[in-house]
Motif scaffolding. Structure first.
Motif, PDB file in Angstrom:
ATOM      1  N   TYR A  25       0.787  -1.393   0.031  1.00 48.38           N
ATOM      2  CA  TYR A  25       0.068   0.089   0.058  1.00 48.38           C
ATOM      3  C   TYR A  25       0.789   1.276   0.102  1.00 48.38           C
ATOM      4  O   TYR A  25       0.816   2.171  -0.809  1.00 48.38           O
ATOM      5  N   TYR A  26       1.691   1.229   0.883  1.00 50.19           N
ATOM      6  CA  TYR A  26       2.699   2.261   0.952  1.00 50.19           C
ATOM      7  C   TYR A  26       3.753   2.258  -0.179  1.00 50.19           C
ATOM      8  O   TYR A  26       4.533   1.433  -0.137  1.00 50.19           O
ATOM      9  N   LYS A  27       3.751   3.493  -0.907  1.00 50.04           N
ATOM     10  CA  LYS A  27       4.756   3.414  -1.903  1.00 50.04           C
ATOM     11  C   LYS A  27       6.211   4.298  -1.507  1.00 50.04           C
ATOM     12  O   LYS A  27       6.224   4.781  -0.482  1.00 50.04           O
ATOM     13  N   ALA A  28       7.189   4.138  -2.467  1.00 48.99           N
ATOM     14  CA  ALA A  28       8.298   4.763  -2.192  1.00 48.99           C
ATOM     15  C   ALA A  28       8.964   4.386  -0.637  1.00 48.99           C
ATOM     16  O   ALA A  28       9.732   5.233   0.136  1.00 48.99           O
ATOM     17  N   VAL A  29       8.872   3.185  -0.473  1.00 44.88           N
ATOM     18  CA  VAL A  29       9.198   2.637   1.185  1.00 44.88           C
ATOM     19  C   VAL A  29      10.541   2.309   0.809  1.00 44.88           C
ATOM     20  O   VAL A  29      11.262   1.765  -0.150  1.00 44.88           O
ATOM     21  N   PRO A  50       6.554  -4.819  -9.614  1.00 45.62           N
ATOM     22  CA  PRO A  50       6.414  -3.599  -9.273  1.00 45.62           C
ATOM     23  C   PRO A  50       5.318  -2.957 -10.223  1.00 45.62           C
ATOM     24  O   PRO A  50       4.817  -1.775  -9.691  1.00 45.62           O
ATOM     25  N   GLN A  51       5.085  -3.249 -11.265  1.00 45.69           N
ATOM     26  CA  GLN A  51       4.116  -2.589 -11.994  1.00 45.69           C
ATOM     27  C   GLN A  51       2.717  -3.035 -11.375  1.00 45.69           C
ATOM     28  O   GLN A  51       1.724  -1.989 -11.737  1.00 45.69           O
ATOM     29  N   VAL A  52       2.376  -3.925 -10.534  1.00 43.71           N
ATOM     30  CA  VAL A  52       1.216  -3.897  -9.965  1.00 43.71           C
ATOM     31  C   VAL A  52       1.287  -3.621  -8.340  1.00 43.71           C
ATOM     32  O   VAL A  52       0.369  -2.889  -7.665  1.00 43.71           O
ATOM     33  N   SER A  53       2.123  -3.995  -7.889  1.00 43.96           N
ATOM     34  CA  SER A  53       2.392  -3.741  -6.299  1.00 43.96           C
ATOM     35  C   SER A  53       2.752  -2.181  -6.019  1.00 43.96           C
ATOM     36  O   SER A  53       2.716  -1.597  -4.941  1.00 43.96           O
ATOM     37  N   GLY A  54       3.610  -1.755  -6.921  1.00 45.37           N
ATOM     38  CA  GLY A  54       4.257  -0.507  -6.664  1.00 45.37           C
ATOM     39  C   GLY A  54       5.463  -0.422  -5.950  1.00 45.37           C
ATOM     40  O   GLY A  54       6.036   0.724  -5.605  1.00 45.37           O
ATOM     41  N   VAL A  55       5.908  -1.620  -5.427  1.00 50.05           N
ATOM     42  CA  VAL A  55       6.915  -1.688  -4.595  1.00 50.05           C
ATOM     43  C   VAL A  55       7.891  -2.721  -5.149  1.00 50.05           C
ATOM     44  O   VAL A  55       7.717  -3.749  -5.247  1.00 50.05           O
ATOM     45  N   ALA A  56       9.243  -2.248  -5.481  1.00 49.60           N
ATOM     46  CA  ALA A  56      10.226  -3.163  -5.968  1.00 49.60           C
ATOM     47  C   ALA A  56      11.182  -3.877  -5.014  1.00 49.60           C
ATOM     48  O   ALA A  56      11.329  -3.350  -3.980  1.00 49.60           O
ATOM     49  N   ILE A  57      11.517  -4.974  -5.287  1.00 47.98           N
ATOM     50  CA  ILE A  57      12.634  -5.682  -4.555  1.00 47.98           C
ATOM     51  C   ILE A  57      13.874  -5.657  -5.302  1.00 47.98           C
ATOM     52  O   ILE A  57      13.894  -6.295  -6.348  1.00 47.98           O
ATOM     53  N   ASP A  80      10.043 -13.005 -10.429  1.00 53.54           N
ATOM     54  CA  ASP A  80      10.411 -11.891 -10.977  1.00 53.54           C
ATOM     55  C   ASP A  80       9.512 -11.822 -12.244  1.00 53.54           C
ATOM     56  O   ASP A  80       9.562 -12.280 -13.402  1.00 53.54           O
ATOM     57  N   SER A  81       7.990 -11.012 -11.843  1.00 52.76           N
ATOM     58  CA  SER A  81       7.196 -10.495 -12.788  1.00 52.76           C
ATOM     59  C   SER A  81       7.507  -9.246 -13.245  1.00 52.76           C
ATOM     60  O   SER A  81       6.407  -8.696 -13.727  1.00 52.76           O
ATOM     61  N   GLY A  82       8.758  -8.460 -13.246  1.00 51.83           N
ATOM     62  CA  GLY A  82       8.532  -7.417 -13.729  1.00 51.83           C
ATOM     63  C   GLY A  82       8.683  -7.019 -15.284  1.00 51.83           C
ATOM     64  O   GLY A  82       8.306  -6.126 -15.839  1.00 51.83           O
ATOM     65  N   GLY A  83       8.801  -8.275 -15.871  1.00 50.62           N
ATOM     66  CA  GLY A  83       8.759  -8.253 -17.441  1.00 50.62           C
ATOM     67  C   GLY A  83       9.764  -7.741 -18.250  1.00 50.62           C
ATOM     68  O   GLY A  83       9.820  -7.625 -19.320  1.00 50.62           O
ATOM     69  N   ASP A  84      11.075  -7.647 -17.457  1.00 52.04           N
ATOM     70  CA  ASP A  84      12.319  -7.236 -18.046  1.00 52.04           C
ATOM     71  C   ASP A  84      13.243  -8.266 -17.777  1.00 52.04           C
ATOM     72  O   ASP A  84      13.679  -8.356 -16.672  1.00 52.04           O
ATOM     73  N   PHE A  85      13.689  -8.943 -18.710  1.00 53.51           N
ATOM     74  CA  PHE A  85      14.618 -10.246 -18.439  1.00 53.51           C
ATOM     75  C   PHE A  85      15.876  -9.776 -18.314  1.00 53.51           C
ATOM     76  O   PHE A  85      16.676 -10.645 -17.349  1.00 53.51           O
ATOM     77  N   ALA A  86      16.516  -8.638 -18.479  1.00 50.23           N
ATOM     78  CA  ALA A  86      17.692  -8.183 -18.076  1.00 50.23           C
ATOM     79  C   ALA A  86      17.673  -7.977 -16.493  1.00 50.23           C
ATOM     80  O   ALA A  86      18.660  -8.460 -16.006  1.00 50.23           O
ATOM     81  N   ASN A  87      16.430  -7.835 -15.731  1.00 47.08           N
ATOM     82  CA  ASN A  87      16.523  -7.695 -14.510  1.00 47.08           C
ATOM     83  C   ASN A  87      16.677  -9.310 -13.754  1.00 47.08           C
ATOM     84  O   ASN A  87      17.349  -9.534 -12.837  1.00 47.08           O
ATOM     85  N   THR A  88      16.049 -10.013 -14.450  1.00 47.25           N
ATOM     86  CA  THR A  88      15.981 -11.619 -14.005  1.00 47.25           C
ATOM     87  C   THR A  88      17.349 -12.138 -14.202  1.00 47.25           C
ATOM     88  O   THR A  88      17.797 -12.827 -13.452  1.00 47.25           O
ATOM     89  N   LYS A  89      17.879 -11.702 -15.436  1.00 43.50           N
ATOM     90  CA  LYS A  89      19.336 -12.250 -15.484  1.00 43.50           C
ATOM     91  C   LYS A  89      20.307 -11.834 -14.518  1.00 43.50           C
ATOM     92  O   LYS A  89      21.004 -12.508 -14.131  1.00 43.50           O
ATOM     93  N   ALA A  90      20.023 -10.285 -14.250  1.00 40.96           N
ATOM     94  CA  ALA A  90      20.913  -9.844 -12.942  1.00 40.96           C
ATOM     95  C   ALA A  90      20.807 -10.526 -11.779  1.00 40.96           C
ATOM     96  O   ALA A  90      21.491 -10.695 -11.072  1.00 40.96           O
TER      97      ALA A  90
END
Length: 307
Positions: free
Chosen positions: A110-114, A143-150, A171-181
């Motif tokens: 719920y809280y963003k920019a945590v 993060p595109q749904v929760s608004g909070v990235a890990i 990783d459901s961010g949709g960016d495989f570069a992040n998954t690979k990282a």
């Protein structure tokens, strides 16, 4: 690796409701059994489960029924994320008591920019309060749904502090570069892609598998690619999965998946969405049905399983 069973394909299990919007628990158990029969595990209470439209008590009841019906707990990854710390603790305690393979745990959303400090405190406090070595957490990055990235630094910190508990991530961010990282940074961590579109690429980099919405309608095909990923023809199978996924692009995913199960499984109860989400329209279904027919979607024995 933390857990030999924490690998492969998992479905964020769709939740059926009756006409009064009450969870249809017997139909839920039948559906879970069908998904398992196709080789997939159960990530119940995920995004496509309408998890945040379910109460804690409803989730506990469904998990309890799954255990009572002797569904394999080593193929379960129930969602335990919550905005309220005590709710997360309660759900994690139940999963640990059942000895599920892991939990799939959203950050408090719920809280963003945590800050990472705040997120670390939430996970750490949950782990300490549960106090059970059977608790295994798979973090959930969407993060595109929760608004909070890990972030990677947060993952590193959690692994360092709780190496036997924080064992993976979806990783459901949709960016495989992040998954690979993540795969590169944490080679002993269980990294799941959040879409079968990335399954083959994830496995080429020693990923754990995928937790995918589409495992609700054709889990067997996704499992088949996972199991034959090193064989000739794997890319052709990946392309076929991508084509089926594309049929759901641009439409309400959860409602469309539920309508698909309702129609192919002859189980009208799956059509119903709990507000604020709305049912998939008949017009939308006619268009989707045409696409799925052209793709020859197979749902082996789904209607028999749900009868």
């Amino acid at each position: 690796m933390a857990n030999d069973t924490l690998a492969g394909v998992f479905a964020p299990v769709l939740t059926p409701f009756d006409k009064t919007l009450k969870v249809d628990a017997p139909l839920f158990v039948k559906y879970c059994s069908w998904i398992l029969s196709q080789g997939s595990g159960l990530a119940m209470f995920g995004t496509n489960s309408e998890a945040n439209s379910l109460t804690v008590d409803e989730k506990l009841e469904l998990l309890g029924l799954a255990v009572e019906n002797e569904l394999p707990v080593d193929r379960m990854m129930p969602g335990t994320g919550a905005c309220a710390l005590p709710d997360a603790v309660t759900l994690c305690q139940a999963a640990a008591k059942a000895k599920t393979a892991a939990t799939l745990m959203l950050p408090p959303f719920y809280y963003k920019a945590v800050s990472d400090d705040g997120l670390f405190a939430f996970y750490a406090e949950t782990i300490e309060r549960v106090g059970d070595a059977n608790l295994k957490i798979c973090l959930y990055h969407i993060p595109q749904v929760s608004g909070v990235a890990i972030s990677l630094p947060l993952i590193e910190r959690l692994i360092k502090q709780y190496p036997d508990t924080v064992v993976g991530i979806k990783d459901s961010g949709g960016d495989f570069a992040n998954t690979k990282a993540m795969l590169d940074a944490f080679p002993e961590f269980r990294v799941f892609c959040g879409s079968e579109r990335f399954l083959l690429e994830t496995m080429k980099h020693n990923g754990a598998g995928c937790i995918s919405a589409m495992a609700n309608v054709h889990p067997g095909a996704i499992v088949n690619l996972y199991e034959t990923r090193a064989n000739d023809g794997a890319q052709t199978k990946q392309d076929a999965l991508n084509a089926t996924r594309a049929a759901y692009d641009g439409i309400p995913m959860i409602a469309a998946l539920k309508r698909t199960v309702a129609e192919y499984g002859k189980a009208p109860g799956f059509k119903t969405m709990r507000p604020p989400l709305v049912d998939f329209s008949d017009e939308g279904w006619e268009a989707l049905k045409t696409k799925l027919g052209a793709l020859s979607l197979k749902t082996p024995n789904l209607d028999k399983a749900l009868s």
